[in-house]
Design a protein around this motif. Structure first.
Motif, short mmCIF file in Angstrom:
data_model
loop_
_atom_site.label_atom_id
_atom_site.label_comp_id
_atom_site.label_asym_id
_atom_site.label_seq_id
_atom_site.Cartn_x
_atom_site.Cartn_y
_atom_site.Cartn_z
N SER A 75 0.83 -1.21 0.00
CA SER A 75 0.00 0.00 0.00
C SER A 75 0.87 1.26 0.00
O SER A 75 0.40 2.35 -0.29
CB SER A 75 -0.97 0.00 1.19
OG SER A 75 -0.26 -0.01 2.41
N PHE B 164 -3.61 -2.36 5.47
CA PHE B 164 -4.44 -1.61 4.54
C PHE B 164 -4.59 -2.33 3.20
O PHE B 164 -3.71 -3.08 2.78
CB PHE B 164 -3.78 -0.25 4.23
CG PHE B 164 -3.95 0.76 5.34
CD1 PHE B 164 -5.22 1.16 5.74
CD2 PHE B 164 -2.84 1.34 5.96
CE1 PHE B 164 -5.37 2.12 6.73
CE2 PHE B 164 -2.99 2.29 6.94
CZ PHE B 164 -4.25 2.69 7.33
N THR C 145 -5.63 -0.71 -0.56
CA THR C 145 -6.05 0.45 -1.35
C THR C 145 -6.60 -0.04 -2.68
O THR C 145 -5.94 -0.81 -3.38
CB THR C 145 -4.85 1.38 -1.59
OG1 THR C 145 -4.38 1.86 -0.33
CG2 THR C 145 -5.25 2.57 -2.45
N THR D 160 -9.35 3.34 0.78
CA THR D 160 -8.42 2.46 1.48
C THR D 160 -9.15 1.91 2.69
O THR D 160 -9.67 2.68 3.50
CB THR D 160 -7.16 3.24 1.91
OG1 THR D 160 -6.56 3.83 0.75
CG2 THR D 160 -6.16 2.32 2.58
N TYR E 298 -4.36 7.68 8.76
CA TYR E 298 -5.61 7.64 7.97
C TYR E 298 -6.41 8.91 8.21
O TYR E 298 -6.91 9.55 7.27
CB TYR E 298 -6.46 6.41 8.34
CG TYR E 298 -7.65 6.25 7.42
CD1 TYR E 298 -7.57 5.47 6.27
CD2 TYR E 298 -8.85 6.93 7.66
CE1 TYR E 298 -8.65 5.34 5.39
CE2 TYR E 298 -9.93 6.82 6.80
CZ TYR E 298 -9.83 6.02 5.66
OH TYR E 298 -10.89 5.92 4.80
N LEU F 294 -1.65 4.99 2.11
CA LEU F 294 -3.08 5.04 1.82
C LEU F 294 -3.41 6.29 1.02
O LEU F 294 -2.68 7.28 1.04
CB LEU F 294 -3.90 5.01 3.12
CG LEU F 294 -3.83 6.24 4.01
CD1 LEU F 294 -5.11 7.06 3.91
CD2 LEU F 294 -3.62 5.80 5.45
#
Ligand code: ZN
Ligand code: ZN
Length: 365
Positions: free
Chosen positions: A203, A220, A222, A239, A253, A339
């Motif tokens: 990611s 994560f 994406t 994401t 995030y 992300l």
């Protein structure tokens, strides 16, 4: 579709640049001006007693298609080169200065145009007027906005459906294949670009195309993808997180979401592209993350996945009503995680309207 109105605008700009003709070869531009979707077509616009005339030159493979698709233009089927035929026809019509798009014409293409006309007019006949039609395409008309809305809505529907599918152990390829299969079943003509599925450490790659890597239990994922519907491209990124958050992930995030939301909120007519970029970048800078935001904030989107305007640092281009742009800041921390969150935003009379309203809050699967 407003093909006649579009040609009128293109002709007005060409006239403003002192051209007595315009030759258009870039397929999205040809489609924009005529509705013709074939891969080989040249539109010639030329001034006349009553305004201007438009002729579409193509080859025998497209006789039926051009007849059905091209609106309000004369169609000429040519055995040899469509662009060559267009240029010879323009010479016969007495054209002295013909504009062409130097950003889309190859050296060989220009040589073929010159070769099609006689030595008498060759010198000085073809004038590079830049991306004249692509520039017009930056501002979408009502039909285009409706098409963009439909493409963006299909993108959202597909993303939301994928939430019930994503799980640890699937390969990124399986995820991309499933998404693309569903897209085709729902009527997508194509994907706007190669689907990005970047999971776990991958990611951290801003353009991580799907690989055989398996989605992790914790980390994560994406998804950045788009569908083409009615010729228009959608583009969105979400994401999501598999398993519970690890150190730092939730905070990062939240900063990316804040940056993305700030840039979306900044979108309005009269604001520069650079100011929109700065709205996102400054949030990340305040939180020490701007060095991990390695690309621009967004781009125009329409018949092509990447169009003007560029939403990037210091860009002075002013946004106007009818532009459709992406807002897609991201943070990529090498060998850790990354992300991105991306929406399509329509510039309205008073601000911006998000065309991709799928949930952006932290999502744990
Ligand atoms: Zn994207
Ligand atoms: Zn994008």
């Amino acid at each position: 579709m407003n093909f006649g109105a579009r040609r009128k605008k293109a002709w007005a700009v060409a006239q403003g640049a002192k051209m007595d003709a315009l030759v258009v070869t870039h397929p999205p531009d040809v489609r924009y001006l005529t509705g013709f979707t074939g891969s080989n077509g040249t539109v010639a616009l030329v001034g006349g007693r009553s305004g201007f005339r438009a002729v579409l030159f193509t080859d025998g493979r497209y006789t039926a298609q051009a007849g059905a698709e091209a609106r309000g233009v004369k169609v000429v089927i040519e055995k040899k080169s469509a662009v060559g035929a267009a240029c010879a026809w323009l010479e016969a019509a007495g054209v002295k200065r013909c504009g062409f798009d130097g950003t889309q014409t190859t050296v060989a293409g220009l040589a073929a145009m010159r070769k099609a006309v006689s030595g008498k007019v060759r010198r000085g006949m073809f004038v590079d007027v830049g991306a004249l039609v692509a520039k017009l395409r930056e501002v979408k008309d009502t039909d285009e906005i409706a098409a963009m809305r439909a493409a963006a809505a299909l993108g959202c529907e597909l993303f939301e459906g994928m939430l019930g599918y994503l799980r640890a152990g699937l390969t990124e390829m399986e995820v991309a294949a499933e998404l693309e299969h569903r897209a085709r079943l729902r009527g997508a003509e194509a994907m706007s670009f190669e689907t990005i599925v970047a999971s776990g450490e991958r990611s951290a790659l801003p353009h991580g195309r799907a690989t055989m890597a398996k989605l992790p239990r914790q980390g994560f994922v994406t998804l950045d993808f788009g569908v083409v519907l009615g010729g228009y491209c959608s583009d969105m990124t979400r994401t999501v997180h598999l398993g519970s958050a690890m150190k730092g992930e939730w905070e990062v995030y939240d900063f990316v979401l804040e940056a993305q939301t700030a840039a979306v909120a900044k979108v309005a007519p009269g604001v520069t592209a650079g100011e929109v970029d700065e709205a996102a970048r400054s949030v990340l800078r305040r939180n020490g993350l701007d060095k991990y935001f390695s690309h621009s904030t967004g781009h125009g989107v329409g018949l092509e996945i990447h169009e003007g305007p560029r939403i990037a640092a210091k860009q002075e281009q002013v946004l106007t009503e009818g532009m459709v742009i992406t807002i897609e800041p991201g943070v990529y921390m090498p060998e850790r995680f990354g992300l991105r969150i991306e929406d399509i935003v329509l510039v309205t009379a008073t601000g911006g309207e998000v065309l991709t309203p799928s949930v952006k809050a932290w999502t744990e699967l």
